[in-house]
Design an enzyme around this catalytic site. Structure first.
Site, mmCIF file in Angstrom:
data_model
loop_
_atom_site.group_PDB
_atom_site.id
_atom_site.type_symbol
_atom_site.label_atom_id
_atom_site.label_comp_id
_atom_site.label_asym_id
_atom_site.label_seq_id
_atom_site.Cartn_x
_atom_site.Cartn_y
_atom_site.Cartn_z
ATOM 1 N N ARG A 121 0.846 -1.196 0.000
ATOM 2 C CA ARG A 121 0.000 0.000 0.000
ATOM 3 C C ARG A 121 0.877 1.240 0.000
ATOM 4 N NH1 ARG A 121 -5.641 -1.349 3.220
ATOM 5 N NH2 ARG A 121 -6.521 -2.476 1.442
ATOM 6 N N GLN A 126 -1.335 2.403 -5.816
ATOM 7 C CA GLN A 126 -2.754 2.518 -5.467
ATOM 8 C C GLN A 126 -3.665 2.044 -6.597
ATOM 9 O OE1 GLN A 126 -3.340 6.594 -4.257
ATOM 10 N NE2 GLN A 126 -2.804 6.181 -2.135
ATOM 11 N N ASP A 129 -4.164 -1.813 -6.647
ATOM 12 C CA ASP A 129 -4.567 -2.429 -5.384
ATOM 13 C C ASP A 129 -5.943 -3.092 -5.496
ATOM 14 O OD1 ASP A 129 -5.142 -3.099 -2.781
ATOM 15 O OD2 ASP A 129 -4.807 -1.106 -1.949
ATOM 16 N N SER A 132 -8.317 -2.848 -2.238
ATOM 17 C CA SER A 132 -9.066 -1.610 -2.038
ATOM 18 C C SER A 132 -10.235 -1.496 -3.003
ATOM 19 C CB SER A 132 -8.130 -0.402 -2.191
ATOM 20 O OG SER A 132 -7.199 -0.354 -1.134
ATOM 21 N N TYR A 229 -3.385 -1.584 7.672
ATOM 22 C CA TYR A 229 -4.343 -2.365 8.453
ATOM 23 C C TYR A 229 -4.134 -2.125 9.935
ATOM 24 C CZ TYR A 229 -5.184 -5.007 4.176
ATOM 25 O OH TYR A 229 -5.513 -5.377 2.892
#
Length: 375
Positions: A121, A126, A129, A132, A229
């Site tokens: 991350r 991004q 990902d 996400s 996380y």
């Protein structure tokens, strides 16, 4: 450079790893695309759309023949990859810890297996990902599933016959899925509150118009945990949080739980006693049910009723929005391949010292090489 797109064989999986949009883009990079017949059916994409985009269609054996890169949503069984050539990339969500035997199987086939869910991350990754993009849809769908199971309206309604109170929604875990659940519940007119062990999420909750519920006298996690996380909490914090949540949850109509810890079973957030404290007709949606569940009594793939409360435990929630989930997943894979595309080589190249490479490569040269799988 030949890229194969496989039809998914896992139960309840309707997504596909490439769409006509990403097929066209990959062809523009210089690749040729072969799509397994029927691969897009679950996402409402017919074979003709792939053919129009420039892909060839065929059965699995024909698609895999001479493929340099194999794209999937979930990792295929190694014995379903007959004919794949050694050195080919397998790019998908591979569940490396839960499906370790499969990883060993990919190594035995000589594949370079890339676990897209282990994408770091970091800012430049991004757009690649998959966690996400899929969690965003899961958070949205969790509220719709809750609304479908809830026997009352979400917004406050003032009518000549009287007033209907707004539903009270409590979101536990404020990651990507939780934030989208808050936003969706707010759009539907609910009165929303939320909690997380990361104190930095307080402002995110407030920015969406929800009420933050936090333990005040015991320190939680400051900022993000590893990879964005949450991590494990102290026994003192867990005790204080359980006391706070117990008092709050009894007043809620709907609870949505989203908490996951990578590589470990989902943390238990709601006990059977807390379920029993909710009024009959309330609903809990457990988005972590496939990793053991945040809710005591939740069952993967089922909706169960305990103490008059419906606990919803759908599997593979993003697949329940297969068309949009496929579009986002396919763009994640395209963005990854395009970012590493070497024009001179005519294919993507992963530098060995690259942070992404070190995170996602599981197997290479017949060996399991990822340090996270070394134990």
């Amino acid at each position: 450079m030949r890229i194969a797109v496989l039809a998914e064989q896992a139960a309840d999986e309707r997504r596909v790893a490439a769409t006509p949009e990403t097929v066209r883009k990959l062809i523009q990079l210089g690749a040729t695309l072969a799509v397994e017949a029927g691969a897009g059916a679950g996402a409402s994409i017919d074979d003709a759309a792939y053919a129009t985009a420039g892909a060839t269609l065929g059965d699995r054996a024909a698609v895999l023949a001479d493929a340099d890169v194999v794209l999937g949503v979930q990792g295929p069984a190694p014995d379903s990859l007959g004919g794949v050539k050694p050195g080919a990339w397998l790019v998908a969500a591979l569940n490396p810890i839960g499906e370790r035997a499969r990883v060993d199987g990919y190594a035995a086939l000589g594949l370079e297996a890339l676990a897209m869910e282990w994408m770091p991350r970091i800012t430049r990754a991004q757009s690649m990902d998959i966690l996400s993009s899929q969690a965003n849809l899961a958070g949205y769908k969790s509220v719709l599933d809750a609304a479908a199971a809830y026997g009352r309206a979400f917004p406050m309604m003032m009518t000549a016959a009287g007033t209907i109170s707004a539903a009270r929604v409590f979101v536990m875990g404020v990651g990507v899925a939780g934030l989208q659940a808050i936003a969706t519940a707010r759009r539907l007119g609910a009165q929303v509150s939320a909690t997380d062990v990361r104190s930095a999420t307080r402002e995110q909750i407030q920015s969406l118009g929800a009420k933050p519920i936090f333990v005040e006298k015991v320190a939680g996690i400051e900022g993000e945990g590893a990879g964005g996380y949450a991590g494990e909490m102290s026994a003192e914090y867990r005790e204080a949080q359980a006391e706070l949540v117990s008092g709050h949850i009894a007043k809620q109509d709907i609870v949505i739980t989203t908490a996951l810890i990578p590589g470990r079973p989902a943390p238990r957030l709601i006990t059977d006693a807390q379920v029993a404290s909710m009024r009959a007709g309330s609903v809990i949606v457990d988005l972590a049910v496939e990793q053991g569940g945040n809710v005591e009594g939740s069952v993967a793939g089922e909706s169960v009723v305990r103490h008059g409360v419906t606990i919803v435990g759908h599997r593979n929630v993003p697949s329940r929005l297969a068309a949009d989930a496929s579009a986002l997943f396919a763009r994640n894979l395209y963005n990854f391949l395009a970012a590493y595309w070497d024009k001179e080589a005519g294919r993507p190249v992963l530098p060995s010292d690259d942070e992404v490479t070190q995170a996602i490569v599981l197997t290479r040269g017949g060996q399991v090489v990822n340090p996270r799988l070394s134990t």
